[in-house]
Design a protein around this motif. Structure first.
Motif, PDB file in Angstrom:
ATOM      1  N   ALA A 264     -28.184  99.497  78.519  1.00 38.24           N
ATOM      2  CA  ALA A 264     -29.208 100.523  78.568  1.00 38.24           C
ATOM      3  C   ALA A 264     -30.304 100.026  79.506  1.00 38.24           C
ATOM      4  O   ALA A 264     -30.599  98.828  79.539  1.00 38.24           O
ATOM      5  CB  ALA A 264     -29.779 100.778  77.183  1.00 38.24           C
TER       6      ALA A 264
ATOM      7  N   ASP B  31     -31.125  96.141  78.371  1.00 39.31           N
ATOM      8  CA  ASP B  31     -30.748  95.590  77.079  1.00 39.31           C
ATOM      9  C   ASP B  31     -29.438  96.240  76.642  1.00 39.31           C
ATOM     10  O   ASP B  31     -29.198  97.400  76.945  1.00 39.31           O
ATOM     11  CB  ASP B  31     -31.827  95.864  76.035  1.00 39.31           C
ATOM     12  CG  ASP B  31     -31.666  94.987  74.809  1.00 39.31           C
ATOM     13  OD1 ASP B  31     -30.853  95.354  73.925  1.00 39.31           O
ATOM     14  OD2 ASP B  31     -32.289  93.936  74.747  1.00 39.31           O
ATOM     15  N   PRO B  32     -28.611  95.478  75.926  1.00 43.95           N
ATOM     16  CA  PRO B  32     -27.361  96.089  75.448  1.00 43.95           C
ATOM     17  C   PRO B  32     -27.589  97.257  74.484  1.00 43.95           C
ATOM     18  O   PRO B  32     -26.693  98.094  74.312  1.00 43.95           O
ATOM     19  CB  PRO B  32     -26.651  94.930  74.738  1.00 43.95           C
ATOM     20  CG  PRO B  32     -27.235  93.695  75.355  1.00 43.95           C
ATOM     21  CD  PRO B  32     -28.653  94.046  75.642  1.00 43.95           C
ATOM     22  N   THR B  33     -28.750  97.313  73.867  1.00 43.27           N
ATOM     23  CA  THR B  33     -29.019  98.323  72.844  1.00 43.27           C
ATOM     24  C   THR B  33     -30.087  99.311  73.309  1.00 43.27           C
ATOM     25  O   THR B  33     -31.211  98.927  73.622  1.00 43.27           O
ATOM     26  CB  THR B  33     -29.470  97.651  71.539  1.00 43.27           C
ATOM     27  OG1 THR B  33     -28.478  96.687  71.137  1.00 43.27           O
ATOM     28  CG2 THR B  33     -29.626  98.681  70.430  1.00 43.27           C
ATOM     29  N   TYR B  34     -29.730 100.594  73.325  1.00 44.20           N
ATOM     30  CA  TYR B  34     -30.640 101.630  73.824  1.00 44.20           C
ATOM     31  C   TYR B  34     -31.926 101.689  73.017  1.00 44.20           C
ATOM     32  O   TYR B  34     -33.016 101.819  73.574  1.00 44.20           O
ATOM     33  CB  TYR B  34     -29.916 102.976  73.784  1.00 44.20           C
ATOM     34  CG  TYR B  34     -30.649 104.119  74.445  1.00 44.20           C
ATOM     35  CD1 TYR B  34     -30.866 105.308  73.762  1.00 44.20           C
ATOM     36  CD2 TYR B  34     -31.106 104.023  75.753  1.00 44.20           C
ATOM     37  CE1 TYR B  34     -31.515 106.372  74.353  1.00 44.20           C
ATOM     38  CE2 TYR B  34     -31.754 105.073  76.367  1.00 44.20           C
ATOM     39  CZ  TYR B  34     -31.958 106.257  75.655  1.00 44.20           C
ATOM     40  OH  TYR B  34     -32.611 107.305  76.257  1.00 44.20           O
ATOM     41  N   ARG B  35     -31.822 101.589  71.710  1.00 42.11           N
ATOM     42  CA  ARG B  35     -33.032 101.731  70.901  1.00 42.11           C
ATOM     43  C   ARG B  35     -33.993 100.565  71.110  1.00 42.11           C
ATOM     44  O   ARG B  35     -35.188 100.704  70.856  1.00 42.11           O
ATOM     45  CB  ARG B  35     -32.706 101.883  69.421  1.00 42.11           C
ATOM     46  CG  ARG B  35     -32.074 100.696  68.765  1.00 42.11           C
ATOM     47  CD  ARG B  35     -31.897 100.937  67.256  1.00 42.11           C
ATOM     48  NE  ARG B  35     -31.301  99.795  66.592  1.00 42.11           N
ATOM     49  CZ  ARG B  35     -30.004  99.626  66.450  1.00 42.11           C
ATOM     50  NH1 ARG B  35     -29.178 100.546  66.916  1.00 42.11           N
ATOM     51  NH2 ARG B  35     -29.518  98.582  65.838  1.00 42.11           N
ATOM     52  N   VAL B  36     -33.486  99.452  71.579  1.00 36.69           N
ATOM     53  CA  VAL B  36     -34.386  98.337  71.907  1.00 36.69           C
ATOM     54  C   VAL B  36     -35.252  98.712  73.108  1.00 36.69           C
ATOM     55  O   VAL B  36     -36.445  98.430  73.130  1.00 36.69           O
ATOM     56  CB  VAL B  36     -33.588  97.055  72.173  1.00 36.69           C
ATOM     57  CG1 VAL B  36     -34.491  95.967  72.757  1.00 36.69           C
ATOM     58  CG2 VAL B  36     -32.927  96.561  70.892  1.00 36.69           C
TER      59      VAL B  36
ATOM     60  N   ASP C 223     -29.356 105.596  78.765  1.00 33.68           N
ATOM     61  CA  ASP C 223     -28.306 104.791  78.139  1.00 33.68           C
ATOM     62  C   ASP C 223     -27.214 104.471  79.161  1.00 33.68           C
ATOM     63  O   ASP C 223     -27.257 104.921  80.310  1.00 33.68           O
ATOM     64  CB  ASP C 223     -27.756 105.491  76.901  1.00 33.68           C
ATOM     65  CG  ASP C 223     -26.865 106.686  77.209  1.00 33.68           C
ATOM     66  OD1 ASP C 223     -26.207 107.180  76.281  1.00 33.68           O
ATOM     67  OD2 ASP C 223     -26.845 107.145  78.369  1.00 33.68           O
ATOM     68  N   TRP C 224     -26.213 103.693  78.747  1.00 32.16           N
ATOM     69  CA  TRP C 224     -25.231 103.174  79.699  1.00 32.16           C
ATOM     70  C   TRP C 224     -24.430 104.291  80.345  1.00 32.16           C
ATOM     71  O   TRP C 224     -24.032 104.181  81.508  1.00 32.16           O
ATOM     72  CB  TRP C 224     -24.294 102.202  78.989  1.00 32.16           C
ATOM     73  CG  TRP C 224     -23.336 102.881  78.040  1.00 32.16           C
ATOM     74  CD1 TRP C 224     -23.533 103.166  76.720  1.00 32.16           C
ATOM     75  CD2 TRP C 224     -22.032 103.384  78.357  1.00 32.16           C
ATOM     76  NE1 TRP C 224     -22.451 103.817  76.199  1.00 32.16           N
ATOM     77  CE2 TRP C 224     -21.508 103.962  77.175  1.00 32.16           C
ATOM     78  CE3 TRP C 224     -21.260 103.407  79.522  1.00 32.16           C
ATOM     79  CZ2 TRP C 224     -20.240 104.549  77.139  1.00 32.16           C
ATOM     80  CZ3 TRP C 224     -20.004 103.984  79.482  1.00 32.16           C
ATOM     81  CH2 TRP C 224     -19.514 104.554  78.286  1.00 32.16           C
TER      82      TRP C 224
ATOM     83  N   LYS D  56     -34.081  92.348  76.411  1.00 28.59           N
ATOM     84  CA  LYS D  56     -33.455  91.089  76.794  1.00 28.59           C
ATOM     85  C   LYS D  56     -33.736  90.695  78.247  1.00 28.59           C
ATOM     86  O   LYS D  56     -33.941  89.516  78.542  1.00 28.59           O
ATOM     87  CB  LYS D  56     -31.948  91.177  76.564  1.00 28.59           C
ATOM     88  CG  LYS D  56     -31.245  89.843  76.577  1.00 28.59           C
ATOM     89  CD  LYS D  56     -29.827  89.978  76.021  1.00 28.59           C
ATOM     90  CE  LYS D  56     -29.154  88.621  75.935  1.00 28.59           C
ATOM     91  NZ  LYS D  56     -27.789  88.713  75.372  1.00 28.59           N
TER      92      LYS D  56
END
Length: 124
Positions: free
Chosen positions: A33, A99-104, A52-53, A112
Motif C-alpha cells: 500500500a 507499507d504492506p498494510t493499507y490501514r497502517v 492500496d496495492w 514501514k
C-alpha cells in the motif's frame, strides 16, 4: 529493504498543478500500500492520500479531496500524486510512504518505509 525516491516538487503559482512521483526498484512494490504525506512549515506531518496495492481503494484528506489524485503503475513501480488547483497552504515537504498494510498507511503510525521528501512551494 524498500527505498522510495520522490520527484516532481517545485515552485508553482496558486491555481497551478504539479505531479509528484515516487519510484522504487523493489519488486515488493506490487504488494505494498502506498501513501503521500506532507509537512508544512511549523506543522506536524499529515496524511494526504493513500492507495492500496491493487489501486481499487483510495483515500484522501478532506483538505485535498477533489483537487489531488493518487494513482500507481505497478509495471513501473511508481506511485503518483497529481495535484491541481494548488493553494499556498499546500506548501510543504511531501513524503512518499509504503507499507504492506493499507490501514497502517491510513493510520499514519508505524509506516514501514519512507522517502526523503520533495518540496512543493505554492506562491500566492
Amino acid at each position: 529493504q524498500v527505498q522510495l525516491v520522490e520527484s516532481g516538487g517545485g515552485l508553482v503559482q496558486a491555481g497551478g498543478s504539479l505531479r509528484l512521483s515516487c519510484a522504487t526498484s523493489s519488486r515488493a512494490f506490487i504488494g505494498l500500500a502506498m501513501g503521500w504525506f506532507r509537512q508544512g512549515p511549523g506543522k506536524e506531518r499529515e496524511f494526504v492520500a493513500a492507495i492500496d496495492w491493487s489501486a481499487v481503494s483510495t483515500n484522501y484528506a478532506d483538505s485535498v479531496k477533489g483537487r489531488f489524485t493518487i494513482s500507481r503503475d505497478n509495471a513501473r513501480n511508481t506511485v503518483y500524486l497529481q495535484m491541481n488547483s494548488l493553494k499556498p497552504e499546500d506548501t510543504a515537504e511531501y513524503y512518499c510512504a509504503a507499507d504492506p498494510t493499507y490501514r497502517v498507511i491510513l493510520g499514519s503510525s508505524g509506516v514501514k518505509y519512507w522517502g526523503k521528501g520533495t518540496l512543493v512551494t505554492v506562491s500566492p
